[in-house]
Design a protein around this motif. Structure first.
Motif, mmCIF file in Angstrom:
data_model
loop_
_atom_site.group_PDB
_atom_site.id
_atom_site.type_symbol
_atom_site.label_atom_id
_atom_site.label_comp_id
_atom_site.label_asym_id
_atom_site.label_seq_id
_atom_site.Cartn_x
_atom_site.Cartn_y
_atom_site.Cartn_z
ATOM 1 N N SER A 2 0.833 -1.187 0.000
ATOM 2 C CA SER A 2 0.000 0.000 0.000
ATOM 3 C C SER A 2 0.874 1.245 0.000
ATOM 4 O O SER A 2 1.985 1.242 0.517
ATOM 5 N N ARG A 4 0.064 3.756 1.590
ATOM 6 C CA ARG A 4 -0.120 4.298 2.932
ATOM 7 C C ARG A 4 0.934 3.674 3.856
ATOM 8 O O ARG A 4 1.275 2.499 3.696
ATOM 9 N N PRO A 5 1.436 4.437 4.846
ATOM 10 C CA PRO A 5 2.403 3.824 5.761
ATOM 11 C C PRO A 5 1.789 2.658 6.521
ATOM 12 O O PRO A 5 0.578 2.605 6.721
ATOM 13 N N SER A 6 2.623 1.743 6.933
ATOM 14 C CA SER A 6 2.142 0.661 7.801
ATOM 15 C C SER A 6 1.853 1.225 9.184
ATOM 16 O O SER A 6 2.329 2.311 9.530
ATOM 17 N N ALA A 7 1.090 0.468 9.958
ATOM 18 C CA ALA A 7 0.630 1.010 11.238
ATOM 19 C C ALA A 7 0.780 -0.017 12.349
ATOM 20 O O ALA A 7 0.649 -1.220 12.133
ATOM 21 N N LEU A 9 -0.221 -0.243 16.632
ATOM 22 C CA LEU A 9 -0.722 0.377 17.855
ATOM 23 C C LEU A 9 -0.277 -0.446 19.052
ATOM 24 O O LEU A 9 -0.594 -1.629 19.142
ATOM 25 N N ASP A 84 0.356 5.155 18.708
ATOM 26 C CA ASP A 84 -0.068 4.878 17.337
ATOM 27 C C ASP A 84 1.072 5.281 16.412
ATOM 28 O O ASP A 84 1.283 6.463 16.154
ATOM 29 N N ARG A 86 3.148 5.084 12.809
ATOM 30 C CA ARG A 86 3.085 4.816 11.371
ATOM 31 C C ARG A 86 4.514 4.746 10.862
ATOM 32 O O ARG A 86 5.371 5.539 11.297
ATOM 33 N N LEU A 120 -2.289 -3.834 18.000
ATOM 34 C CA LEU A 120 -2.938 -3.815 16.687
ATOM 35 C C LEU A 120 -1.913 -3.638 15.594
ATOM 36 O O LEU A 120 -1.070 -2.748 15.670
ATOM 37 N N GLY A 121 -2.025 -4.475 14.567
ATOM 38 C CA GLY A 121 -1.229 -4.246 13.366
ATOM 39 C C GLY A 121 0.050 -5.029 13.305
ATOM 40 O O GLY A 121 0.467 -5.693 14.255
ATOM 41 N N GLY A 122 0.635 -4.925 12.129
ATOM 42 C CA GLY A 122 1.923 -5.551 11.941
ATOM 43 C C GLY A 122 1.874 -7.048 11.802
ATOM 44 O O GLY A 122 2.884 -7.724 11.917
ATOM 45 N N VAL A 123 0.684 -7.589 11.587
ATOM 46 C CA VAL A 123 0.616 -9.033 11.386
ATOM 47 C C VAL A 123 0.044 -9.314 9.992
ATOM 48 O O VAL A 123 -0.934 -10.026 9.850
ATOM 49 N N PRO A 124 0.615 -8.732 8.979
ATOM 50 C CA PRO A 124 0.194 -9.099 7.634
ATOM 51 C C PRO A 124 0.767 -10.460 7.281
ATOM 52 O O PRO A 124 1.535 -11.044 8.045
#
Lengths: 236, 67
Positions: A2, A4-7, A9, A84, A86, A120-124
């Motif tokens: 993407s 958009r920056p990765s995120a 939390l 949060d 990014r 939250l996040g960072g587990v793609p």
């Protein structure tokens, strides 16, 4: 990828009386300093009410969390602090974990160093984990120690209430606590170190949604923190 | 506890930190009847921290809950 920056939390808990420093990025190479794209900090009281939302300089090396929180109106007990972040995935191929230092002022207890709980996040798919579940666990040492244990749980959701079951595993028996948390609310759950003569061996948290979770140990005399560590998640 | 649908002012807010889906993108995809959009099928299923919010938003926006 993407545009958009990765995120990511992450969450921790603050209480008064401690030096509490957070390192947003652990720099490993002085010649190649990495920085986040942005970092916002939000502070929530026990009911989930937002007490402050503060954009921080993403290039700051150390964030003095105690100084940040103690000036916030209403932060007179435990608060949940959300980070949060990014970031550019090319700069941080894995999640940019934050690390922290915690020490009660004037205490003879050793300082605590911990990894801030990434919630939250960072587990793609890029980390290759499949079949994730929401069992998290912490194993206590077997020798008795003069500590009082508890669990800090926070719901980082924006809208939804979270329910979780806390399982306390003793040598032979098991005890269960049910926890319900509104959005951004948090709670400290007492974990008796002994039950019917049996030592507490392990604690587990199970829920439909991931929560911020730390296991905490306090000196029986004095109450200062001597253990502050996030729970560990099962990856299957 | 907030039970009201998020206002459009929150559309830029990130809903899923793993797949980078915003509230506005979900709202628009549901309005167009095309949720989940390509590449966003795992929304809510990775770290799972946003799964509760996702289900509520799908209900509010008229989308089908993820199976």
């Amino acid at each position: 990828m993407s545009s958009r920056p990765s995120a990511l939390l992450s969450a921790t808990f603050w209480e008064p009386g401690y030096e509490h420093l957070v390192e947003p990025v652990h720099q490993r190479d002085a010649a190649a300093v990495r920085r986040l794209a942005s970092l916002d900090v939000a502070i929530h009281d026990e009911s989930g009410k937002e007490l402050a939302s503060l954009p921080e300089d993403p290039g700051r090396e150390i964030l003095d969390l105690d100084r940040l929180v103690r000036d916030v109106a209403g932060a007179d007990g435990r608060v949940m602090v959300l980070f949060d972040a990014r970031y550019d995935e090319r700069v941080f191929p894995y999640r940019p974990h934050h690390y922290a230092y915690l020490h009660r002022r004037g205490s003879t207890a050793p300082a605590l160093y911990y990894a801030v709980n990434a919630v939250l996040g960072g587990v793609p798919e890029r980390i290759g984990a499949a079949g994730l579940n929401n069992f998290e666990t912490y194993v206590f040492r077997t020798s008795p120690f003069e500590e009082r244990y508890s669990l800090l749980l926070g719901n980082v959701a924006r809208f939804s209430t979270a329910e979780a079951e806390v399982f306390l595993h003793y040598e032979r028996d098991r005890d269960t606590r049910n926890v319900t948390l509104g959005p951004k609310a948090h709670v400290e759950v007492d974990l008796p170190a002994e039950r019917a003569g049996q030592r507490l061996r392990r604690v587990e948290v199970k829920g439909l949604f991931r929560l911020a979770s730390y296991v905490v140990g306090r000196r029986a005399a004095g109450g200062e923190l001597v253990l502050f560590d996030h729970l560990f998640r099962y990856f299957t | 506890m907030s039970v009201a649908p998020p206002p459009p002012a929150l559309d830029d807010a990130l809903l899923c930190y793993c797949t980078n889906v915003t509230i506005g993108e979900l709202r628009e995809a549901c309005r167009a009847g095309r949720w989940p959009t390509a590449g966003k099928e795992e929304t809510g299923r990775l770290c799972t921290g946003c799964a509760g919010d996702l289900l509520l938003c799908l209900r509010w926006f008229g989308g089908e809950p993820a199976a």
